[in-house]
Design a protein around this motif. Structure first.
Motif, mmCIF file in Angstrom:
data_model
loop_
_atom_site.group_PDB
_atom_site.id
_atom_site.type_symbol
_atom_site.label_atom_id
_atom_site.label_comp_id
_atom_site.label_asym_id
_atom_site.label_seq_id
_atom_site.Cartn_x
_atom_site.Cartn_y
_atom_site.Cartn_z
ATOM 1 N N THR A 166 0.853 -1.177 0.000
ATOM 2 C CA THR A 166 0.000 0.000 0.000
ATOM 3 C C THR A 166 0.895 1.235 0.000
ATOM 4 O OG1 THR A 166 -1.701 -1.179 1.252
ATOM 5 C CG2 THR A 166 -1.788 1.230 1.268
ATOM 6 N N ALA A 167 0.540 2.238 -0.779
ATOM 7 C CA ALA A 167 1.378 3.434 -0.878
ATOM 8 C C ALA A 167 1.631 4.017 0.510
ATOM 9 C CB ALA A 167 0.699 4.473 -1.761
ATOM 10 N N PRO A 168 2.900 4.141 0.923
ATOM 11 C CA PRO A 168 3.190 4.621 2.274
ATOM 12 C C PRO A 168 3.096 6.142 2.395
ATOM 13 C CG PRO A 168 5.240 4.074 1.140
ATOM 14 C CD PRO A 168 4.110 3.710 0.204
ATOM 15 N N ARG A 169 2.854 6.594 3.620
ATOM 16 C CA ARG A 169 2.885 8.036 3.908
ATOM 17 C C ARG A 169 4.295 8.576 3.759
ATOM 18 N NH1 ARG A 169 1.314 8.849 9.823
ATOM 19 N NH2 ARG A 169 1.951 10.975 9.244
ATOM 20 N N ALA A 170 5.242 7.795 4.263
ATOM 21 C CA ALA A 170 6.653 8.165 4.214
ATOM 22 C C ALA A 170 7.464 6.901 4.408
ATOM 23 C CB ALA A 170 6.994 9.197 5.292
ATOM 24 N N ILE A 171 8.716 6.959 4.003
ATOM 25 C CA ILE A 171 9.631 5.824 4.147
ATOM 26 C C ILE A 171 10.703 6.189 5.167
ATOM 27 C CG2 ILE A 171 11.321 4.355 2.985
ATOM 28 C CD1 ILE A 171 9.834 5.062 0.338
ATOM 29 N N VAL A 172 10.874 5.341 6.175
ATOM 30 C CA VAL A 172 12.018 5.456 7.072
ATOM 31 C C VAL A 172 13.063 4.484 6.564
ATOM 32 C CG1 VAL A 172 12.869 5.262 9.435
ATOM 33 C CG2 VAL A 172 10.510 6.015 9.014
ATOM 34 N N VAL A 173 14.209 4.976 6.126
ATOM 35 C CA VAL A 173 15.240 4.103 5.565
ATOM 36 C C VAL A 173 16.438 4.050 6.506
ATOM 37 C CG1 VAL A 173 16.233 5.933 4.111
ATOM 38 C CG2 VAL A 173 16.610 3.528 3.522
ATOM 39 N N VAL A 174 16.806 2.846 6.880
ATOM 40 C CA VAL A 174 17.934 2.592 7.783
ATOM 41 C C VAL A 174 19.078 2.047 6.947
ATOM 42 C CG1 VAL A 174 18.713 1.341 9.827
ATOM 43 C CG2 VAL A 174 16.308 2.058 9.637
ATOM 44 N N SER A 175 20.206 2.760 6.932
ATOM 45 C CA SER A 175 21.353 2.339 6.124
ATOM 46 C C SER A 175 22.597 2.182 6.989
ATOM 47 C CB SER A 175 21.638 3.363 5.024
ATOM 48 O OG SER A 175 22.896 3.097 4.411
ATOM 49 N N PRO A 176 23.356 1.099 6.786
ATOM 50 C CA PRO A 176 24.599 0.914 7.542
ATOM 51 C C PRO A 176 25.707 1.868 7.129
ATOM 52 C CG PRO A 176 24.402 -0.789 5.877
ATOM 53 C CD PRO A 176 23.104 -0.027 5.876
ATOM 54 N N HIS A 177 25.467 2.629 6.068
ATOM 55 C CA HIS A 177 26.481 3.581 5.625
ATOM 56 C C HIS A 177 26.330 4.950 6.297
ATOM 57 C CE1 HIS A 177 28.389 0.971 2.685
ATOM 58 N NE2 HIS A 177 27.183 0.512 2.424
ATOM 59 N N TRP A 178 25.414 5.019 7.250
ATOM 60 C CA TRP A 178 25.316 6.212 8.101
ATOM 61 C C TRP A 178 25.380 5.746 9.549
ATOM 62 C CZ3 TRP A 178 20.498 9.763 9.122
ATOM 63 C CH2 TRP A 178 20.926 10.910 9.809
ATOM 64 N N GLU A 179 26.533 5.900 10.138
ATOM 65 C CA GLU A 179 26.737 5.484 11.528
ATOM 66 C C GLU A 179 26.925 6.707 12.416
ATOM 67 O OE1 GLU A 179 29.382 2.232 12.450
ATOM 68 O OE2 GLU A 179 29.527 1.697 10.330
ATOM 69 N N THR A 180 26.250 6.690 13.551
ATOM 70 C CA THR A 180 26.337 7.781 14.513
ATOM 71 C C THR A 180 26.369 7.211 15.922
ATOM 72 O OG1 THR A 180 23.929 7.980 14.602
ATOM 73 C CG2 THR A 180 25.083 9.411 13.034
ATOM 74 N N ALA A 181 26.683 8.066 16.888
ATOM 75 C CA ALA A 181 26.765 7.618 18.281
ATOM 76 C C ALA A 181 25.400 7.282 18.848
ATOM 77 C CB ALA A 181 27.444 8.691 19.135
ATOM 78 N N VAL A 182 24.361 8.045 18.459
ATOM 79 C CA VAL A 182 22.987 7.770 18.898
ATOM 80 C C VAL A 182 22.088 7.782 17.673
ATOM 81 C CG1 VAL A 182 23.401 8.835 21.159
ATOM 82 C CG2 VAL A 182 22.428 10.215 19.303
ATOM 83 N N PRO A 183 20.906 7.183 17.751
ATOM 84 C CA PRO A 183 20.000 7.218 16.604
ATOM 85 C C PRO A 183 19.773 8.657 16.147
ATOM 86 C CG PRO A 183 19.174 5.696 18.269
ATOM 87 C CD PRO A 183 20.339 6.411 18.884
ATOM 88 N N THR A 184 20.011 8.889 14.872
ATOM 89 C CA THR A 184 19.923 10.229 14.315
ATOM 90 C C THR A 184 18.970 10.223 13.126
ATOM 91 O OG1 THR A 184 22.180 10.693 15.049
ATOM 92 C CG2 THR A 184 21.244 12.163 13.390
ATOM 93 N N VAL A 185 18.066 11.174 13.132
ATOM 94 C CA VAL A 185 16.999 11.252 12.133
ATOM 95 C C VAL A 185 17.290 12.408 11.181
ATOM 96 C CG1 VAL A 185 14.518 11.557 11.784
ATOM 97 C CG2 VAL A 185 15.357 10.349 13.824
ATOM 98 N N GLY A 186 17.249 12.132 9.892
ATOM 99 C CA GLY A 186 17.440 13.173 8.897
ATOM 100 C C GLY A 186 16.172 13.979 8.716
ATOM 101 N N THR A 187 16.286 15.301 8.817
ATOM 102 C CA THR A 187 15.110 16.166 8.760
ATOM 103 C C THR A 187 15.094 17.098 7.546
ATOM 104 O OG1 THR A 187 16.192 17.849 10.131
ATOM 105 C CG2 THR A 187 14.915 16.151 11.283
ATOM 106 N N ALA A 188 16.007 16.893 6.602
ATOM 107 C CA ALA A 188 16.081 17.771 5.434
ATOM 108 C C ALA A 188 14.828 17.645 4.573
ATOM 109 C CB ALA A 188 17.314 17.444 4.600
ATOM 110 N N THR A 189 14.492 18.713 3.866
ATOM 111 C CA THR A 189 13.358 18.660 2.951
ATOM 112 C C THR A 189 13.770 18.187 1.557
ATOM 113 O OG1 THR A 189 13.671 21.003 2.439
ATOM 114 C CG2 THR A 189 12.076 20.457 4.157
ATOM 115 N N ARG A 190 15.036 18.395 1.205
ATOM 116 C CA ARG A 190 15.598 17.884 -0.047
ATOM 117 C C ARG A 190 16.791 17.018 0.310
ATOM 118 N NH1 ARG A 190 12.358 18.274 -4.571
ATOM 119 N NH2 ARG A 190 11.097 20.171 -4.352
ATOM 120 N N LEU A 191 16.812 15.812 -0.205
ATOM 121 C CA LEU A 191 17.819 14.844 0.201
ATOM 122 C C LEU A 191 18.849 14.648 -0.906
ATOM 123 C CD1 LEU A 191 15.461 12.204 1.850
ATOM 124 C CD2 LEU A 191 16.693 14.063 2.957
ATOM 125 N N GLU A 192 20.059 15.077 -0.618
ATOM 126 C CA GLU A 192 21.158 14.926 -1.576
ATOM 127 C C GLU A 192 21.418 13.452 -1.861
ATOM 128 O OE1 GLU A 192 26.017 15.571 -1.698
ATOM 129 O OE2 GLU A 192 24.850 16.156 0.064
#
Length: 262
Positions: free
Chosen positions: A36-62
């Motif tokens: 079913t068409a989602p409202r939004a996608i939360v994508v978890v990638s191992p190529h972004w590692e941080t000390a604590v869970p970090t959420v990207g909030t940008a409106t345009r994603l490079e």
């Protein structure tokens, strides 16, 4: 009735998967078409590692080309995804509600662990995307807990896409690519073991794989590429039934197994 839960574990292989998706790519596209068409996608990638869970909030994603030495055509690929600060804030709140420390990043785009599978499944980039980092130091239990925190979002129209690989040993990949040696036995053995535990509902065995599976350390000298599998397990919720939508070996040593949850 669509029985698929809004949680996927998908492979992203090497960056060349973007140009040579093959059967695994076709299977990923087929899965996306059943959702079913989602409202939004939360994508978890191992190529972004941080000390604590970090959420990207940008409106345009490079589109981040976080690799080198591959086909020049890869660097021309753009995946023009948009973000959604409102959806990102819901992800933040879900993580906080589970007692997890959370940070945000207003500039983070999509690395190849995110845009390669998303481009395959949602080629029109018409669904807002919220990137979420991994914490290697937390291990499988922490990754599972992050997934549990995301589980309510999967019930609210979010699609959780956990991107990784069931086997990921870059040193073996380099050696075999240069020498032409056959695929080591551990690759299929570990993928088969993961599959058996997944369909058997053996979450504890999966979370403790490094203590019980000698092939596990060979398959993942550093297990950041397997951690998203545990996040997917946690997000799918209790009673979820995993099902492999694709199983196979790519590039000699990379198991491209992917899982849906029912």
């Amino acid at each position: 009735m669509n029985t698929l839960r809004n949680v996927l574990f998908v492979p992203h292989g090497s960056p060349m998967f973007a140009l040579q998706p093959g059967a695994a790519g076709s299977a990923m596209s087929d899965v996306a078409a059943r959702l079913t068409a989602p409202r939004a996608i939360v994508v978890v990638s191992p190529h972004w590692e941080t000390a604590v869970p970090t959420v990207g909030t940008a409106t345009r994603l490079e589109t981040i080309h976080d690799f080198g030495g591959f086909d020049a055509r890869l660097f021309q690929i753009q995946y023009p995804a948009t973000g959604c600060p409102e959806a990102a804030q819901q992800v933040v709140q879900a993580l906080q509600a589970s007692g997890l420390p959370v940070d945000t990043d207003a500039n983070r785009g999509l690395d190849h662990g995110a845009w390669v599978p998303l481009r395959q499944m949602f080629p029109d980039a018409d669904v807002p995307v919220v990137p979420l980092s991994v914490q290697h130091h937390g291990g499988p239990v922490h990754a599972y807990r992050v997934g549990q925190a995301l589980a309510p979002l999967a019930e609210q129209g979010f699609l959780i896409v956990a991107s990784g690989n069931v086997t990921h040993n870059l040193r073996d990949w380099q050696i075999i690519s240069m020498t032409g040696q056959p695929t080591p036995d551990y690759v299929q053995q570990f993928a088969d073991w993961i599959h058996a535990q997944m369909i058997g509902g053996q979450a504890d065995a999966l979370l403790n794989y490094r203590q019980t599976q000698t092939a596990g350390s060979r398959a993942h000298p550093r297990d950041e590429h397997l951690l998203p599998l545990f996040t997917a397990l946690g997000a799918a919720g209790p009673g979820a039934q995993p099902q492999a939508f694709y199983r196979g070996i790519y590039d000699h040593v990379i198991a491209m197994d992917g899982y849906t949850f029912h």
